[in-house]
Design an enzyme around this catalytic site. Structure first.
Site, mmCIF file in Angstrom:
data_model
loop_
_atom_site.group_PDB
_atom_site.id
_atom_site.type_symbol
_atom_site.label_atom_id
_atom_site.label_comp_id
_atom_site.label_asym_id
_atom_site.label_seq_id
_atom_site.Cartn_x
_atom_site.Cartn_y
_atom_site.Cartn_z
ATOM 1 N N ASP A 1 -4.571 -3.160 5.017
ATOM 2 C CA ASP A 1 -5.046 -2.662 6.309
ATOM 3 C C ASP A 1 -6.567 -2.671 6.438
ATOM 4 O O ASP A 1 -7.095 -2.633 7.534
ATOM 5 C CB ASP A 1 -4.519 -1.244 6.573
ATOM 6 C CG ASP A 1 -4.866 -0.271 5.448
ATOM 7 O OD1 ASP A 1 -5.670 -0.645 4.571
ATOM 8 O OD2 ASP A 1 -4.342 0.850 5.452
ATOM 9 N N ASP B 1 0.856 -1.187 0.000
ATOM 10 C CA ASP B 1 0.000 0.000 0.000
ATOM 11 C C ASP B 1 0.893 1.239 0.000
ATOM 12 O O ASP B 1 2.094 1.156 0.272
ATOM 13 C CB ASP B 1 -0.865 0.046 1.270
ATOM 14 C CG ASP B 1 -1.957 -1.013 1.241
ATOM 15 O OD1 ASP B 1 -2.359 -1.384 0.138
ATOM 16 O OD2 ASP B 1 -2.394 -1.449 2.315
ATOM 17 N N ASP C 1 -9.341 -5.880 2.274
ATOM 18 C CA ASP C 1 -8.042 -6.455 1.878
ATOM 19 C C ASP C 1 -7.913 -7.916 2.303
ATOM 20 O O ASP C 1 -6.965 -8.596 1.893
ATOM 21 C CB ASP C 1 -6.891 -5.659 2.509
ATOM 22 C CG ASP C 1 -6.720 -4.290 1.872
ATOM 23 O OD1 ASP C 1 -6.995 -4.171 0.675
ATOM 24 O OD2 ASP C 1 -6.313 -3.352 2.578
#
Length: 1025
Positions: free
Chosen positions: A758, A455, A762
């Site tokens: 997070d 990310d 996901d």
């Protein structure tokens, strides 16, 4: 005559009734006048008296203006009204059953959720006061939010498990027989040595093994407790604050959002679009909507949508989750893939050892019973019927003991122990490096990773958002105080920020600095509005009633709210989110003067350019839009308007890159690991950050296929995706589905994929990846539970640390395998050749057990605790199919094993004549040289390929300590434990010979590493593919 005339009786009656009415009205008026006159007179009297008092110089005596009486409302319908319920008298069991059974009738007996909050002395807005005394009092009454764990395995259990080993049992049986025959033959004084020595040696091996396993078990228990200690948000004394789940008490108000685990049983207070997954408790996968009609919330379940506040009613063992968890003992000692491979290797070597031991046993028994063995005086040991039965049995038992000991030495049971040791050690060190391992196998798998999908926000960046730009229409507002903004614009902006947020502002005093709780993006926007726009969030919220909320999700990348001002019929729709997506919903905009303008295509393009320019400066661009609609008669809107909105403005949020990220990315590249950035930000912001972090090379063509958008990647054909997947380095505006799709494609191409995540969405990608890495600060509980490792500081450099440790674990295991197999091969060959040729094994059972202790436990401790070095990141990834024992390892161990076998067999057959010593001294020389060879070979095993085996040795103090302890204990064995170890004392010259022969393994190891290994380069190329 007067005009008066006689009336009829009926007329008289009517007249009388009218008179009565008149008189009654007259009397009423008189009473009212009297009352008014009395009031006026009394008032004048009070006025004159007060004037007299005020004219005096004396002080005025005052009395209380009112008396407050606390009157408790009694619910007449409640069967409990005979005795008021308080915090002290409320029944915890009844509270538990009310929520667990979802019993509305029982809830109504308490008077509903709000009444229950009063009973629990909780303010529904400000929560409990949170003082230490109050918290202790609540824990004493209702218990703590902890569940009773099953008692951990005691030390004695580990000892018993070690004793269950078949070879140990056989060895102990032989020792007992030897002890019995020895005492019978030689008496108590001298007869116990052989059998007693074996028992003591076995006890030592078992104890060391049990202590090691016990310590690792304790460490795993600590890690288990750490992983279950999650952070929850509660409201105490009007302030939202993070606390440990273990500190939640009955009466607390808990704030819940998407991805949170519900920390205790409770009741819904307020919120919007709140949905819960109760599959962990009920097994049903359907999402349950939580609202006033269904307020019951169960501990251990997960929030899948919306947000809300919950009143805690039961904690710990008073919840179904607590009862369930107390009966489950989470086992962190699962068998990892590497351990499974090592167990197969152990079984294979064990079978070879069993075959060699069986041959040794057969050969030695045949030689003994055919009279081909002689004692120390040169006499035959077996003379048919002349030999006593006790003597025969004593020799047979010693032969069986030697054979069983060969099996003990041959079976490398230290391999699984070494894996456990290195995993436990690496887990402990990784915790210090901000990484918590949830699944053991991920430690070793990480060493094989070829791709890391990361990310952006909070991982590559600091996640410290700050509003640095504000655009109103097509004009940037530079004024820090925004004093020049039109009043109507300021008012609407206050509404847009205050009403469409899940964050809170806590400001106990007008002069105190506001304390803002929420996500980094929300905190940045609220901070900007409070400090720069002079916004009061509480004032705005008090004037509006929320009708419907659309919580932010990573698919739509926006959040919205439908509100109505108190006592008005106009409904306001407010949207906030990704700038280009909000812009697409707008048809008009405000300029700086507050004038509403229609948005044509040319102006839309100009606004899109503003967004693009902000993104190219690495700014996250958030837009605000709104719409007002007249409420239709009798029909309340429930759906937010998505078209024809008015654009309020853009804010640009700066989130700086973390220091050290670009260096970490470059070290990954050098190690053959590619980094792919997957982000929800737009393509321009993503490209700017990727350039800053050096994921993209500015010298390369940036308009090629290296940067794609999620929708573009999604719409590729399967063949196109597989063809372009390796070239893609950045994916912008991606959804969780895009992330999952990328992981699946990379795995199909043979990559070992690590993924960071997070959010709740996901979870599929984290589970699909070979290694799922969740974020400890911003990560939801759903994401953490789906991951293998939790990055506690959300930092990309910690991901690289995990990669280094993963490689270190794998390399340490290989070092130990090389060391142990060298000992195994040498011990088996020496004993077999000596037994076949002379009928005697040069190493006794006790001596072999001592060697076993050195290589299994002490060797594992020494080699399995090597820390990662920079050299590890210079090698390509290990890959999925690379063999555990490489050609390099075979080269090293075979060279050392051949050397050891050669010198020990020379000592066995020529030692007496070379050194001119007796048999017992020769045997001691063989034993001492063999042990010292292992000590010196431990240094060789530290580096599989590097010639400098001493590099970094001073950093591993445990290695030095173990080598030192081994040498000291060996000296004690040889010099002082003559009867126990069956040794003789050696002089300085003989010690020098033993050390010299053992030390030759160093130059031999150096020379062997000069020999090239065929296929090494090919293997490296395959691993990096």
């Amino acid at each position: 005559m007067s005009t008066m005339r006689f009336r009829k009786p009926s007329e008289i009656a009517i007249c009388d009734e009218g008179q009565e009415d008149w008189w009654s009205v007259s009397k009423t008026h008189k009473r009212r006048w009297r009352t008014a006159f009395t009031a006026i007179s009394f008032t004048r009297l009070l006025f004159s008296l007060s004037k007299k008092v005020l004219d005096k110089d004396g002080s005025l005596l005052r009395t209380l203006s009112y008396v407050a009486i606390d009157v408790q409302r009694i619910n007449e319908d409640s069967p409990l009204d005979s005795k008021a319920i308080t915090l002290l008298t409320v029944d915890p069991t009844k509270l538990r059953d009310t929520v667990r059974d979802k019993n509305f009738e029982s809830l109504s007996e308490f008077g509903g959720v709000k009444e229950l909050a009063l009973i629990l002395e909780t303010d529904v807005k400000n929560g409990i006061n949170g003082s230490e005394d109050d918290l202790i009092h609540r824990q004493n009454v209702f218990g703590a939010n902890k569940y009773h764990k099953p008692p951990p395995k005691r030390f004695i259990r580990f000892v018993l498990d070690a004793l269950k080993d078949t070879t140990i049992i056989i060895l102990l049986a032989c020792a007992v027989l030897s002890l019995g025959f020895g005492i019978k033959q030689h008496g108590w004084k001298d007869g116990w040595y052989d059998g007693g020595s074996i028992i003591l040696a076995v006890f030592l091996v078992v104890s060391v093994s049990a202590v090691s396993d016990f310590k690792q078990s304790k460490q795993f228990q600590k890690l288990s407790t750490k992983s279950s200690d999650i952070t929850v948000q509660v409201v105490r004394d009007g302030r939202r604050q993070p606390i440990s789940i273990f500190d939640v008490v009955v009466g607390d108000i808990v704030y819940l959002k998407i991805g949170d685990q519900i920390p205790s049983d409770g009741l819904f207070l307020e919120g919007h679009s709140l949905k819960v997954d109760e599959s962990s408790m009920t097994g049903e996968s359907d999402q349950i909507e939580i609202n006033q009609r269904n307020p019951f919330m169960l501990s251990g379940t997960k929030v899948t949508d919306g947000f809300g506040f919950m009143l805690v009613t039961s904690v710990g063992m008073n919840t179904a989750w607590g009862e369930m968890m107390s009966s489950i003992n989470r086992d962190l000692n699962e068998e990892t893939p590497l351990q499974a491979r090592l167990n197969k290797l152990t079984s294979y070597i064990g079978k070879i050892g069993l075959l060699v031991a069986a041959l040794v046993l057969l050969v030695m028994l045949i030689r003994y019973f055919t009279g081909n063995t002689r004692d120390d005086k040169g006499n035959k040991e077996f003379n048919g019927s002349k030999t006593k039965f006790d003597d025969v049995m004593n020799v047979v038992v010693s032969i069986v003991s030697a054979a069983v000991t060969i099996i003990v030495v041959a079976i490398p049971e230290g391999l699984p122990l070494a894996v456990t040791l290195t995993l436990a050690y690496s887990m402990k060190c990784m915790m210090a490096d901000h990484a918590m391992v949830r699944k053991l196998s991920s430690c070793e798998t990480m060493g094989s990773a070829t791709i890391i999908c990361t990310d952006k926000t909070g991982t590559l960046t600091l996640n410290e958002m700050k509003v640095t730009e504000f655009w109103l229409g097509k004009e940037a507002v530079k004024d820090a105080t925004f004093a020049g903004l039109a009043g109507n614009i300021l008012k609407i902006l206050h509404q847009a920020v205050s009403l469409n947020t899940t964050a809170t502002v806590y400001k106990p005093h007008s002069i105190s600095v506001p304390e803002i709780s929420g996500s980094p993006t929300e905190k940045a926007i609220l901070s900007w509005a409070v400090l720069n726009l002079d916004m009061s969030i509480d004032e705005v919220k008090q004037n509006y009633h929320t009708i419907h909320v659309e919580a932010f999700n990573s698919e739509k990348k926006r959040s919205g709210v439908l509100v109505k001002r108190n006592n008005e019929k106009i409904i306001h729709t407010h949207w906030k989110g990704a700038a280009e997506m909000i812009l697409a919903m707008c048809s008009s905009y405000y300029d700086r003067e507050g004038v509403l303008k229609v948005m044509d295509e040319e102006e839309r393009l100009q606004l899109e350019d503003i967004i693009k320019n902000m993104a190219q400066k690495s700014l996250r661009c958030i837009a605000f839009a709104y719409k007002e609609v007249e409420e239709e008669s009798g029909q309340a809107l429930e759906k937010l308007e998505e078209n024809g909105l008015t654009l309020l403005g853009f804010v640009g949020l700066k989130d700086p890159c973390r220091p050290g990220v670009s260096a970490a990315v470059e070290s990954c590249r050098a190690a053959g690991v590619n980094i792919k950035m997957i982000t929800g930000d737009n393509v321009h912001t993503a490209r700017a950050i990727a350039l800053e972090c050096k994921i993209l090379n500015p010298d390369e063509d940036l308009d090629n296929e290296a940067v794609v958008e999620g929708v573009q990647f999604r719409n590729y054909s399967p063949e196109e995706r597989m063809e372009k997947i390796d070239k893609i380095l950045v994916m912008a505006r991606s959804s969780p589905f895009d992330k999952l799709l990328m992981v699946q494609c990379l795995k199909k191409k043979g990559h070992v994929v690590a993924v960071t995540g997070d959010g709740t969405n996901d979870a599929p990608a984290l589970k699909e990846a070979d290694i799922g890495l969740s974020m400890g600060i911003q990560g939801t509980e759903v994401a953490k539970e789906s991951s293998d490792i939790v990055i506690l500081d959300d930092n990309f450099t910690s991901v690289i640390t995990v990669l280094r440790w993963g490689r270190c674990v794998y390399t340490n295991i290989q070092k130990f395998i090389q060391f142990q197999l060298t000992v195994n091969v040498a011990a088996l060959v020496i004993n077999f050749v000596a037994a076949v040729s002379s009928g005697k094994v040069p190493l006794t059972a006790v001596q072999l057990l001592w060697v076993n202790l050195i290589m299994d436990t002490l060797g594992a401790l020494a080699l399995a605790t090597e820390k990662p070095t920079n050299d590890l990141m210079a090698n390509p990834p290990i890959g999925r199919s690379k063999p555990l024992i490489t050609k390099i390892m075979w080269r090293n161990l075979m060279a050392q094993a051949v050397y050891q076998v050669t010198i020990l067999l020379v000592l066995q057959f020529k030692g007496k004549s070379i050194f001119g010593v007796k048999e017992s001294i020769k045997s001691t020389l063989i034993f001492n040289t063999f042990v010292l060879c292992q000590v010196f070979n431990e240094f060789n095993a530290r580096k599989l390929e590097k010639k400098n085996i001493f590099k970094g040795i001073l950093k591993n103090k445990l290695f030095i300590a173990i080598v030192g302890i081994t040498i000291v204990l060996q000296m004690v064995m040889v010099e002082f434990l003559k009867r126990f170890a069956n040794t003789e004392r050696l002089d300085w010259g003989q010690w020098g010979v033993c050390i010299g022969l053992a030390a030759l393994s160093w130059p031999i190891g150096w020379l062997v590493k000069c020999i090239p290994v065929s296929g090494k380069q090919l293997g490296n190329q395959r691993a990096s593919m």
